[in-house]
Scaffold this motif. Structure first.
Motif, PDB file in Angstrom:
ATOM      1  N   MET A 435       0.698  -1.146  -0.068  1.00 34.79           N
ATOM      2  CA  MET A 435      -0.328   0.335   0.075  1.00 34.79           C
ATOM      3  C   MET A 435       0.782   1.128  -0.017  1.00 34.79           C
ATOM      4  N   ILE A 438       1.451   2.956  -3.395  1.00 34.85           N
ATOM      5  CA  ILE A 438       0.429   4.443  -3.976  1.00 34.85           C
ATOM      6  C   ILE A 438       0.134   5.583  -2.694  1.00 34.85           C
ATOM      7  N   PHE A 439       0.149   5.200  -1.881  1.00 35.30           N
ATOM      8  CA  PHE A 439      -0.138   6.114  -0.655  1.00 35.30           C
ATOM      9  C   PHE A 439       0.818   6.406   0.448  1.00 35.30           C
ATOM     10  N   ASN A 440       0.810   7.569   0.641  1.00 25.79           N
ATOM     11  CA  ASN A 440       2.249   8.207   1.206  1.00 25.79           C
ATOM     12  C   ASN A 440       1.148   8.176   2.782  1.00 25.79           C
ATOM     13  N   ASP A 442       0.247  10.199   5.073  1.00 26.03           N
ATOM     14  CA  ASP A 442      -1.244  11.412   5.285  1.00 26.03           C
ATOM     15  C   ASP A 442      -2.277   9.797   4.774  1.00 26.03           C
ATOM     16  N   GLU A 443      -2.292  10.002   3.685  1.00 28.75           N
ATOM     17  CA  GLU A 443      -3.521   9.452   2.803  1.00 28.75           C
ATOM     18  C   GLU A 443      -3.299   7.985   3.602  1.00 28.75           C
ATOM     19  N   ALA A 446      -5.866   9.048   6.870  1.00 31.25           N
ATOM     20  CA  ALA A 446      -7.311   9.455   6.517  1.00 31.25           C
ATOM     21  C   ALA A 446      -7.961   7.792   6.521  1.00 31.25           C
ATOM     22  N   GLN A 447      -7.444   7.086   5.906  1.00 36.72           N
ATOM     23  CA  GLN A 447      -8.180   5.946   6.063  1.00 36.72           C
ATOM     24  C   GLN A 447      -8.642   5.320   7.961  1.00 36.72           C
ATOM     25  N   ASP A 449      -8.254   6.560  10.151  1.00 33.87           N
ATOM     26  CA  ASP A 449      -9.140   7.646  11.131  1.00 33.87           C
ATOM     27  C   ASP A 449     -10.537   6.758  10.608  1.00 33.87           C
ATOM     28  N   ILE A 450     -10.843   6.675   9.722  1.00 37.17           N
ATOM     29  CA  ILE A 450     -12.301   5.993   9.400  1.00 37.17           C
ATOM     30  C   ILE A 450     -12.324   4.715   9.823  1.00 37.17           C
ATOM     31  N   ARG A 451     -11.132   3.853   9.857  1.00 35.15           N
ATOM     32  CA  ARG A 451     -11.281   2.561  10.102  1.00 35.15           C
ATOM     33  C   ARG A 451     -11.736   3.094  11.773  1.00 35.15           C
ATOM     34  N   LEU A 465      -5.128  -4.820   4.795  1.00 33.12           N
ATOM     35  CA  LEU A 465      -5.694  -3.941   4.520  1.00 33.12           C
ATOM     36  C   LEU A 465      -4.836  -2.593   4.482  1.00 33.12           C
ATOM     37  N   PHE A 466      -3.968  -2.047   5.581  1.00 28.66           N
ATOM     38  CA  PHE A 466      -3.308  -1.463   6.187  1.00 28.66           C
ATOM     39  C   PHE A 466      -2.220  -1.310   6.298  1.00 28.66           C
TER      40      PHE A 466
END
Lengths: 488, 488
Positions: A435, A438-440, A442-443, A446-447, A449-451, A465-466
């Motif tokens: 992951m 493709i994601f830094n 911060d990105e 942001a995800q 945090d939603i989890r 997933l992360f």
């Protein structure tokens, strides 16, 4: 019933057993749990604490409440066909298996929708309505076995997603159990574009980390009036790739546009469904067009013209449904067919901008040469979704690690060319470190945090997933209560 | 420049002015702010503290950081064409206007995508690429003025969304500024179905409450080879409604399938673009089919057949592009045309299952009779997206309130029939209480919890989209620092 007579002194198992009703409602013996130590991603294995089989949303809710109140890690599992390890009980989870919840609850052809339970098998839906002229579009290769609940978790794709979109484009509503046991309904009555935040979108493809889906409203499509299927053989893979771009450029949106390279052809021709592909070509395209009969022949003519302009060796149109079916069986069993030419294989799943196809295939070829491992390519060329299959022999020291590394390198190349590390198989445990391609930070934050909003105690399907938090990412709560040795 | 010489003793305005560069970068005089006290929803008005015009993402980020650090409420605004009040500064917000960020950054026809800034006007995109045979699909009636940034915020629809989907189906990537000033990229390089949580989906249609969009990657479509357009006049609205269902049942997916009732016809025929609809019919359908030329005539024949079987009085096919254009102008200016037959009108926006159309239209008719107000219906019949237009005269005491109440009753009927309170106009401040018609407290809380993740201090566009918390919903943080009287 026999199972229920086995003694256990694990008070949680005793309590969980009281929640689920009916026969065969819980498994907790060591030998039974072995079948649940992995899913379609077999490289990593962990035993669950127990497997429970609720019969409805209420039981799921009570199980989840019990787990939440007792700090027990838990996760949901469908048919276990997932390819990235999303259903592997990394932390000795209680597995909530949804296979008993497999009813087709409603078919409403006037409003073009169906309501199913999560354990309902994908292909059964189309089989239930095909005589009335309808079908359910997402068609992963495992559709004879995989469940629609699992499809929602993984946002599953399939060969025909080029034209019709992946699972998220066909989900109209969900009933879910949140990690605190609450049951909520998201999207209602098949009404598209419901107001408020798009929870439907965020849950679809969340790989079982936000909630457990207990009811699904899906969109049904009317069968196209006709379809035609083309096979095209290219001496050079470059020509095949260019033909893919050219076909899309005509404005045609094929229902499917699949490609296999030379090694893949060797596999499928050595396995159960050979169709006589020449062994000395570098690429075969399988192209399907559907829609209104009157338009199909014009599109086929255009496609044949493109293939010829790209030096096709041979191109043919399926003469009947039987031939079409054989071509598709040859393609759809392609992954498993690698077993005919290699003791083991690892399937990867990257996405690239379609225009980069020739360059990326060259780079994958280099990775193959450097690793000393053959890589077959079977892929949804039309939408740039590659499936490099790294062939290896797990009995040879170092080859498993070599294959994993080569697979990861393929994903890195996809990311470098502006693509993604998964098109339809999900991240799971397999690709969580990738992951970062493709994601830094911060990105990713942001995800996560939603989890945290949905799953504040991180009991639901943790560690998926992360990537494991690094220096720059806030350290998340430690897993609570992971138990790995309470089997009887 | 002149503006900048105006004195203010509001230290925040002085500091904000330092962040934005170039001429006309900030407005704060009372008479300038008046133009920003509402958007297309004109029933409620509030003055902003200031309006700033950043030129790029960096300036947006700095403005947001400043507001966050100083507890200043803020919100983003595009062209201000929104119909539900999403850009109204309820709390005396600093408005971050994105109209200076209106560049077309990239067109990549090979991968079928374009990158635009949020202030880029919707219709300009199609105009920029139509000579190359491409277009951007979402076509709200305000497309000549509305911005793509605003379209993302509202998940805007349009007449052609029946076949092609709404804005969320055409957004491939976003750059956004979070409410803490961080800039993150969501979705990259136009790769569909990116892994991780679907932040793209959750931001699209979040009505400016989660982040400020500063860059947008959209999908482009190839122009269909041909299109044909049909007008069908029905003596009875019931027959028109049945024809809508029957057309969809044939399996045809029309590009557009619009309906207007008798009162709406009176309006459009009295306004700027009359086309000679008979005044004594109860319903007109405007049906458009597009695609490959060879298939279009067959579809038109099917549609004409359906209309005849439903007792159509007259049905005709547009004979050329000019006639087609006139028919569409007549329809697309339909809301404004109500001004020709009523001093004021209130447009509502509900969705119902298509099969319920006749019953719901009867109920809307009852609401009209009970309220004593005429209600015209102009709607996207194909996807069940109604637009009841309540006609009233704001000079007559009580009529404004009566119209608001009748509009709300129409939405209640939509919800009762299993539908939704908005199809494409958003919730904003207009319909936030009506959210209770379709969501229970748990379902609303699941959403406000997500807002809290993005927007923990509730400074960004507060008081929109969700109902004011009731007894059962956790009380949210009070708005900080709302200032309403610092104008000079």
């Amino acid at each position: 019933m026999a199972l229920k007579t086995i003694k256990t002194n694990d008070v949680h198992i005793i309590n969980l057993e009281k929640i689920v009703t009916g026969p065969q409602s819980i498994l907790f013996k060591y030998e039974d749990l072995l079948a649940y130590d992995c899913d379609g991603f077999t490289i990593e294995r962990h035993l669950p604490r127990a497997v429970v089989f609720p019969k409805d949303s209420q039981e799921v809710s009570k199980l989840v409440q019990y787990c939440a109140q007792n700090d027990l890690p838990f996760l949901a599992r469908g048919a276990g066909t997932g390819l990235s390890g999303g259903a592997i009980p990394l932390n000795g989870e209680v597995i909530i298996s949804l296979v008993r919840m497999k009813r087709l609850l409603e078919i409403d052809l006037e409003n073009r929708l169906a309501v199913v339970e999560p354990g309902f098998v994908n292909l059964k839906l189309t089989n239930s309505i095909s005589d009335k002229g309808y079908y359910y579009a997402p068609d992963p290769s495992s559709q004879y076995a995989c469940t629609i609940g699992g499809n929602v978790a993984e946002n599953a794709g399939g060969a025909h997603c080029l034209k019709y979109g992946v699972t998220t484009n066909h989900i109209l509503g969900l009933e879910v159990v949140l990690p605190n046991g609450e049951i909520i309904e998201i999207g209602k009555n098949g009404i598209p574009d419901f107001p408020g935040y798009d929870l439907l979108g965020i849950l679809t493809g969340s790989e079982g980390t936000l909630a457990i889906v207990t009811k699904i409203t899906v969109r049904l499509l009317k069968n196209p009036e006709g379809k035609k299927t083309v096979l095209a053989y290219f001496d050079r893979v470059e020509d095949g790739s260019r033909a893919v771009s050219d076909i899309i450029s005509t404005g045609i949106v094929p229902a499917a546009l699949e490609m296999m390279d030379k090694t893949a052809i060797e596999g499928v021709e050595s396995a159960a469904f050979p169709v006589g592909h020449p062994r000395d070509i570098e690429a075969v395209l399988l192209i399907e067009v559907d829609g209104i009969l009157a338009g199909i022949d014009d599109q086929i003519d255009l496609i044949l013209g493109v293939c010829k302009s790209r030096n096709v060796r041979e191109v043919k149109v399926a003469k009947d449904e039987e031939e079409r079916g054989r071509w598709w069986a040859n393609r759809k069993t392609g992954f498993g067919a690698m077993g005919a030419i290699s003791p083991d294989y690892l399937v990867q799943d990257g996405v690239i901008p379609r225009s980069k196809l020739p360059e990326v295939l060259r780079r994958i070829n280099q990775i193959s040469e450097e690793s000393g491992l053959r890589i077959a390519n079977i892929f949804h060329a039309g939408d740039g979704n590659l499936h490099p299959l790294v062939l290896f022999d797990s009995r040879k020291p170092g080859e498993t690690e070599g294959a994993i590394k080569a697979g990861s390198q393929c994903l890195k190349v996809c990311a470098e060319f502006g693509g993604s590390i998964t098109g339809e198989h999900g991240v799971g445990i397999e690709k969580k470190e990738e992951m970062r391609f493709i994601f830094n930070d911060d990105e990713i934050k942001a995800q996560t945090d939603i989890r945290e909003v949905f799953n504040p105690n991180n009991l639901l399907n943790a560690g998926k997933l992360f990537p494991t938090p690094g220096r720059c990412v806030e350290v998340k709560k430690e897993m609570k209560n992971p138990v790995k040795s309470t089997y009887y």
